[in-house]
Design a protein around this motif. Structure first.
Motif, short mmCIF file in Angstrom:
data_model
loop_
_atom_site.label_atom_id
_atom_site.label_comp_id
_atom_site.label_asym_id
_atom_site.label_seq_id
_atom_site.Cartn_x
_atom_site.Cartn_y
_atom_site.Cartn_z
N VAL A 129 -0.92 -9.47 -0.08
CA VAL A 129 0.46 -9.07 0.20
C VAL A 129 1.44 -10.04 -0.45
CG1 VAL A 129 2.15 -8.75 2.04
CG2 VAL A 129 -0.18 -7.93 2.36
N GLN A 130 1.10 -11.32 -0.46
CA GLN A 130 2.00 -12.33 -1.02
C GLN A 130 2.14 -12.21 -2.54
OE1 GLN A 130 0.12 -15.95 0.24
NE2 GLN A 130 0.73 -15.72 2.39
N TRP A 131 1.07 -11.79 -3.21
CA TRP A 131 1.03 -11.87 -4.67
C TRP A 131 1.08 -10.53 -5.39
CZ3 TRP A 131 1.44 -16.12 -7.67
CH2 TRP A 131 1.33 -17.36 -7.03
N ARG A 132 0.97 -9.44 -4.68
CA ARG A 132 0.79 -8.12 -5.30
C ARG A 132 1.84 -7.81 -6.37
NH1 ARG A 132 -2.32 -4.77 -2.65
NH2 ARG A 132 -3.54 -6.69 -2.57
N ASP A 133 3.10 -8.16 -6.15
CA ASP A 133 4.17 -7.78 -7.07
C ASP A 133 4.71 -8.94 -7.91
OD1 ASP A 133 4.13 -5.12 -6.14
OD2 ASP A 133 5.38 -5.67 -4.42
N VAL A 134 4.03 -10.08 -7.88
CA VAL A 134 4.48 -11.24 -8.65
C VAL A 134 4.00 -11.10 -10.10
CG1 VAL A 134 4.37 -13.76 -8.89
CG2 VAL A 134 4.46 -12.72 -6.61
N ASN A 135 4.90 -11.28 -11.06
CA ASN A 135 4.52 -11.23 -12.46
C ASN A 135 4.07 -12.63 -12.92
OD1 ASN A 135 4.35 -9.84 -15.07
ND2 ASN A 135 5.95 -11.27 -15.68
N VAL A 136 2.94 -12.69 -13.63
CA VAL A 136 2.36 -13.96 -14.04
C VAL A 136 2.26 -13.98 -15.56
CG1 VAL A 136 0.39 -15.51 -13.79
CG2 VAL A 136 1.02 -13.99 -11.90
N GLU A 137 2.76 -15.05 -16.18
CA GLU A 137 2.83 -15.12 -17.65
C GLU A 137 2.41 -16.51 -18.14
OE1 GLU A 137 6.29 -14.57 -21.09
OE2 GLU A 137 6.79 -14.47 -18.94
N LYS A 138 1.55 -16.53 -19.14
CA LYS A 138 1.16 -17.79 -19.79
C LYS A 138 2.11 -18.07 -20.94
CE LYS A 138 -2.54 -19.79 -22.62
NZ LYS A 138 -3.90 -19.58 -23.20
#
Length: 537
Positions: free
Chosen positions: A130-139
């Motif tokens: 629930v905490q991370w489902r919609d977080v965008n992650v970029e290198k």
């Protein structure tokens, strides 16, 4: 003569040094610590661990981008620094160079991208989805990652980055759905201060990761597996282990008699409350809720339920939090005031001279609901005794722990409930428990508390990253809560654990979960070396 003069000078210097120096003890590498572990770990994986045994090992074997200090503040770990965009929706983390996994492979942004990718995967079934489902992650590069929030800023988000990072070079081809069955969960490889050396059905041995920053002093930590916490205490008394991860209040006095064991006492990130259903016709009246609050002697409840091993709770924010306002006016234990408030609410003494009260011919009766744990039953029984003293007829009902939540609290089929709220981490944000949009069963606001001004300050408190602005918002909320009392905070349990006196350097702090006792494990030591220190004149 020259030789004699030289000897005298040397003697003078040595004498002066002896007078200005002292021999001190300093920590030295080596030694081992043996602790009991309640149950065999189900999954030694930071994104899957849910039992105490697994989480204990995860805390020693893995690192997150950040970690929390003894006060619960977020500080650097695998990330050296981070930048937050002006709109507070983008977090750029700069990773530490030179970090290596326990197998010698270099740590990089790829590991962060993989780990957070697992948490965002729709098939992920662990505790952080629930905490991370919609977080965008970029290198951005080998040692830089950017995390972007989808909508508004969210002040507690930084604490989510304390979750342990997984090695992509081992698990990179494993999907979230297959991760629970992977052998990695019993053969973990992390970057933490300890690494797995041996795992058997009755014993787990960890050895120091000497390349970790900071490097631990203890060379080994050994866990012996026992069925439960009670059997660990017996093992401690038989000298089979040197530490017990949990000591119940009733066992503290017995262990305190031992000279070779130290009992550590830490505040838990938990509060036990009397939740009042504001939809109930009686409890919808603020005067009645205030009367109940004034009638409860919380000190006595603590003595009865926990043998005194708890701290009094005063509001919806923990006293250990930076957001706690000690100046908020709160209702104190005052029987005369409690009776006067009931009179004001129209609940008058029985004209026939009985012990109860009535209003428009109806008796004042309430049911206090709890689970069947001995501590909760003791709380409910003491609350019943104290409310009877002001003329409230109280019945105590008990049910199983799971049934209490699913069958009564979430559907709001209760009047008063004894229930403990475990704060999700250390950020003081109480939105999920008290904002009107979170009223159960859709959310966790089981009291059904609804107050427009409270909603406004709760929204402001979780959106802003400015500490002073949040402080002001939460001070306002605490004042509203103290006036409206949708629940009565009773006490904050203390977490006690026992460690041999041979282990030194242990420091306590706020405990959200039992593994937090290892927060400063790299400072623990069993061996010492002598050092010469010069005294300042």
């Amino acid at each position: 003569m020259i030789a004699l003069g030289g000897i005298l000078i040397v003697a003078f210097l040595l004498g002066s040094f002896a007078q200005s120096a002292e021999i001190t003890e300093a920590p030295d590498f080596g030694g081992a610590y043996v602790e009991g572990l309640a149950g065999f770990p189900q999954s030694i994986n930071p994104v899957l661990a849910s039992d105490d045994a697994s989480n204990t090992l995860v805390s020693l074997l893995f690192d997150g981008l950040t970690r929390t200090d003894p006060q619960g503040q977020v500080i650097p770990n695998l990330a050296e620094t981070w930048d937050i965009a002006p709109d507070a929706r983008e977090y750029t983390f700069h990773l530490r160079d030179g970090v290596r996994w326990h197998d010698g492979t270099a740590f990089s942004a790829d590991d962060v991208i993989f780990t957070y990718g697992v948490l965002r995967d729709p098939s992920y079934s662990g505790p952080y989805g629930v905490q991370w489902r919609d977080v965008n992650v970029e290198k951005l590069d080998r040692l830089t990652v950017r995390l972007s929030l989808p909508k508004d800023s969210f002040a507690p988000f930084l604490e989510f980055t304390t979750v342990g990072i997984l090695p992509s070079h081992i698990l990179g081809t494993v999907g979230a759905r297959d991760l629970p069955a992977h052998r990695f969960n019993i053969q973990p490889v992390g970057t933490g201060p300890y690494k797995l050396k041996e795992l058997t059905p009755d014993r787990i041995t960890l050895e120091a990761n000497t390349s970790h920053t900071p490097s631990p002093w203890l060379s080994r930590i050994i866990f012996r597996i026992y069925p439960n916490y009670k059997t660990i205490l017996t093992a401690l008394e038989r000298d089979e282990v040197e530490g017990a991860p949990l000591v119940e209040p009733g066992d503290v006095v017995r262990l305190q008699r031992r000279k070779d064991v130290t009992i550590y006492d830490a505040p838990e990130n938990t509060v036990t409350m009397l939740f009042m259903n504001t939809a109930n016709p009686v409890l919808s009246d603020r005067l009645v809720r205030q009367a109940i609050t004034s009638a409860i002697d919380r000190g006595r409840v603590i003595e009865v339920a926990r043998n005194g091993h708890a701290r009094r709770a005063d509001g919806p924010i923990l006293p250990s939090s930076w957001a706690y306002d000690p100046n908020v006016k709160r209702l104190e234990y005052n029987l005369a005031r409690a009776r006067a408030l009931l009179d004001e609410a129209g609940w008058t003494a029985d004209p026939a001279g009985g012990p109860g009260r009535q209003k428009e011919g109806k008796p004042l009766r309430l049911v206090v609901l709890t689970n069947d744990r001995p501590e909760r039953l003791a709380v409910a029984g003491e609350v019943q005794r104290q409310l009877v003293a002001i003329g409230i007829d109280v019945e105590v009902q008990a049910t199983g722990a799971g049934g209490l939540v699913q069958d009564f609290l979430l559907p709001r089929k209760f009047e008063i409930a004894v229930y403990s709220w475990d704060f999700n981490g250390f950020d003081p944000d109480p939105y999920s428990l008290w904002h009107s949009t979170q009223v159960a069963p859709a959310g966790l606001n089981i009291s059904g508390f609804s107050n427009r001004k409270a909603d406004e300050v709760l929204e402001r408190g979780r959106r802003s990253l400015d500490r002073m602005e949040r402080l002001k918002a939460y001070a306002e909320f605490q004042a509203i809560f103290a006036e409206e009392v949708p629940a009565l905070p009773l006490y904050l349990p203390t977490y006690e654990y026992a460690i041999s006196t041979k282990i030194r350097g242990v420091r306590t702090g706020i405990v959200a979960n039992p593994p937090d006792r290892f927060r400063n494990v790299t400072d623990w030591f069993a061996k010492t070396r002598r050092e010469i220190a010069t005294r300042r004149s």
